[in-house]
Design a protein around this motif. Structure first.
Motif, PDB file in Angstrom:
ATOM      1  N   LEU A  18       0.807  -1.215   0.000  1.00 29.35           N
ATOM      2  CA  LEU A  18       0.000   0.000   0.000  1.00 29.35           C
ATOM      3  C   LEU A  18       0.846   1.272   0.000  1.00 29.35           C
ATOM      4  N   LEU A  19       2.156   1.130   0.108  1.00 28.99           N
ATOM      5  CA  LEU A  19       3.029   2.304   0.213  1.00 28.99           C
ATOM      6  C   LEU A  19       2.891   3.266  -0.959  1.00 28.99           C
ATOM      7  N   PRO A  20       2.869   2.804  -2.224  1.00 27.89           N
ATOM      8  CA  PRO A  20       2.710   3.764  -3.332  1.00 27.89           C
ATOM      9  C   PRO A  20       1.438   4.592  -3.215  1.00 27.89           C
ATOM     10  N   ARG A  21       0.321   3.936  -2.880  1.00 28.60           N
ATOM     11  CA  ARG A  21      -0.932   4.690  -2.736  1.00 28.60           C
ATOM     12  C   ARG A  21      -0.833   5.679  -1.579  1.00 28.60           C
ATOM     13  N   ARG A  22      -0.229   5.275  -0.498  1.00 27.71           N
ATOM     14  CA  ARG A  22      -0.099   6.166   0.656  1.00 27.71           C
ATOM     15  C   ARG A  22       0.722   7.407   0.304  1.00 27.71           C
ATOM     16  N   GLY A 134      -8.574  14.945   4.207  1.00 32.74           N
ATOM     17  CA  GLY A 134      -8.862  13.522   4.176  1.00 32.74           C
ATOM     18  C   GLY A 134      -7.789  12.720   3.472  1.00 32.74           C
ATOM     19  N   LEU A 135      -7.259  13.261   2.389  1.00 38.92           N
ATOM     20  CA  LEU A 135      -6.213  12.564   1.636  1.00 38.92           C
ATOM     21  C   LEU A 135      -4.944  12.376   2.449  1.00 38.92           C
ATOM     22  N   TYR A 136      -4.412  13.485   2.992  1.00 36.58           N
ATOM     23  CA  TYR A 136      -3.088  13.354   3.601  1.00 36.58           C
ATOM     24  C   TYR A 136      -3.127  12.706   4.984  1.00 36.58           C
ATOM     25  N   ILE A 137      -4.228  12.881   5.731  1.00 39.52           N
ATOM     26  CA  ILE A 137      -4.297  12.224   7.035  1.00 39.52           C
ATOM     27  C   ILE A 137      -4.504  10.723   6.878  1.00 39.52           C
ATOM     28  N   SER A 138      -5.312  10.321   5.889  1.00 40.91           N
ATOM     29  CA  SER A 138      -5.557   8.899   5.661  1.00 40.91           C
ATOM     30  C   SER A 138      -4.294   8.150   5.257  1.00 40.91           C
ATOM     31  N   ALA A 139      -3.315   8.850   4.730  1.00 43.50           N
ATOM     32  CA  ALA A 139      -2.052   8.211   4.353  1.00 43.50           C
ATOM     33  C   ALA A 139      -1.252   7.775   5.567  1.00 43.50           C
ATOM     34  N   LEU A 202     -12.201  11.697   5.171  1.00 39.10           N
ATOM     35  CA  LEU A 202     -11.365  10.697   5.840  1.00 39.10           C
ATOM     36  C   LEU A 202     -11.921   9.301   5.585  1.00 39.10           C
ATOM     37  N   ARG A 203     -13.232   9.171   5.648  1.00 40.15           N
ATOM     38  CA  ARG A 203     -13.851   7.874   5.363  1.00 40.15           C
ATOM     39  C   ARG A 203     -13.733   7.529   3.872  1.00 40.15           C
ATOM     40  N   TYR A 204     -13.916   8.543   3.024  1.00 39.54           N
ATOM     41  CA  TYR A 204     -13.897   8.307   1.579  1.00 39.54           C
ATOM     42  C   TYR A 204     -12.514   7.852   1.105  1.00 39.54           C
ATOM     43  N   PHE A 205     -11.454   8.449   1.655  1.00 33.93           N
ATOM     44  CA  PHE A 205     -10.095   8.142   1.214  1.00 33.93           C
ATOM     45  C   PHE A 205      -9.384   7.130   2.116  1.00 33.93           C
ATOM     46  N   ALA A 206     -10.126   6.539   3.060  1.00 38.08           N
ATOM     47  CA  ALA A 206      -9.512   5.547   3.942  1.00 38.08           C
ATOM     48  C   ALA A 206      -8.911   4.408   3.117  1.00 38.08           C
ATOM     49  N   ILE A 207      -7.744   3.965   3.516  1.00 36.88           N
ATOM     50  CA  ILE A 207      -7.038   2.905   2.791  1.00 36.88           C
ATOM     51  C   ILE A 207      -7.340   1.568   3.450  1.00 36.88           C
ATOM     52  N   LYS A 208      -8.083   0.727   2.766  1.00 34.64           N
ATOM     53  CA  LYS A 208      -8.439  -0.577   3.311  1.00 34.64           C
ATOM     54  C   LYS A 208      -7.197  -1.466   3.417  1.00 34.64           C
TER      55      LYS A 208
END
Length: 233
Positions: A18-22, A134-139, A202-208
């Motif tokens: 998941l690192l690239p997506r993060r 949401g994007l940067y915190i979810s990373a 944050l919910r929308y960009f959460a990384i499963k």
């Protein structure tokens, strides 16, 4: 035993996969955050508290607001040392990227004078800021310097996160206004809207598949997520 080892290997490999997506989310979020700050300034309807302070300092020093944002972020990061906070990749990137992108946005986007343009521009900037948050915190590469200051003070003083955040932002807003920073309808709109929007994104960009990290924020015997801790309630 082999099944257990294989399962553990898959679990440990998942965060690496998941690192690239993060990384994409982290830097896309920080860039968009800087853009949103620049657009909010161009709307000239009021800024969020830290930008009010940075704008006030900028007017007295002659430095660009982006440069002040970078310098203030670095100085705030020094306060992490006595608070025993540990910066992450996202923390350091936050210090450098936000101010640079903000200045670039101001250089590319001309001033607007018509209220019919400034109001939609403000609305777009606030929504963009929520999405960027949401994007940067979810990373999950670490909080920004200002959020880390809040959580650090919470841990050292034992005061509720909400109280610590409010005290910091009211102080920052008052000092910034005294220095000539812009307060207006945009300041109120941002304060009311950013919490719900950031929670949504944050919910929308959460990384499963990304394991939940242990939270440093403890309140009334319960552990709160770092994402929730930095957002207004």
């Amino acid at each position: 035993m082999s099944i257990t080892r294989d399962s553990g290997s898959r679990e440990s490999a998942m965060p690496r996969a998941l690192l690239p997506r993060r990384l994409v989310q982290l830097y896309a979020g920080l860039v968009l955050y800087g853009v949103s700050m620049g657009l909010m300034l161009r709307a000239e309807l009021g800024l969020e508290p830290w930008s009010v302070l940075n704008q006030g300092i900028s007017r007295h020093t002659g430095l660009t607001i982006g440069t002040v944002t970078i310098v203030s972020g670095a100085l705030i990061l020094l306060l992490w040392i006595p608070l025993r906070q540990r910066p992450g990749l996202g923390t350091v990137s936050n210090v450098v990227i936000l101010g640079a992108v903000m200045d670039a946005t101001l250089a590319l986007v001309p001033q607007v004078h018509a209220l019919a343009v400034r109001i939609p521009l403000l609305a777009f900037a606030v929504v963009l800021n929520g999405a960027a948050t949401g994007l940067y915190i979810s990373a999950r590469f670490g909080p920004g310097p200002r959020d880390g200051l809040m959580t650090g003070l919470h841990l050292r003083t034992g005061r509720p996160v909400r109280l610590v955040r409010t005290c910091i932002e009211v102080t920052v807003l008052a000092v910034g206004f005294a220095l000539g920073g812009s307060i207006g309808a945009g300041t109120v709109v941002y304060a009311l809207a950013i919490g719900p929007m950031a929670q949504f994104f944050l919910r929308y960009f959460a990384i499963k598949g990304l394991p939940e990290p242990p939270s440093p924020v403890v309140a009334r015997g319960t552990v709160a997520s770092p994402e929730r801790a930095i957002l207004p309630e």
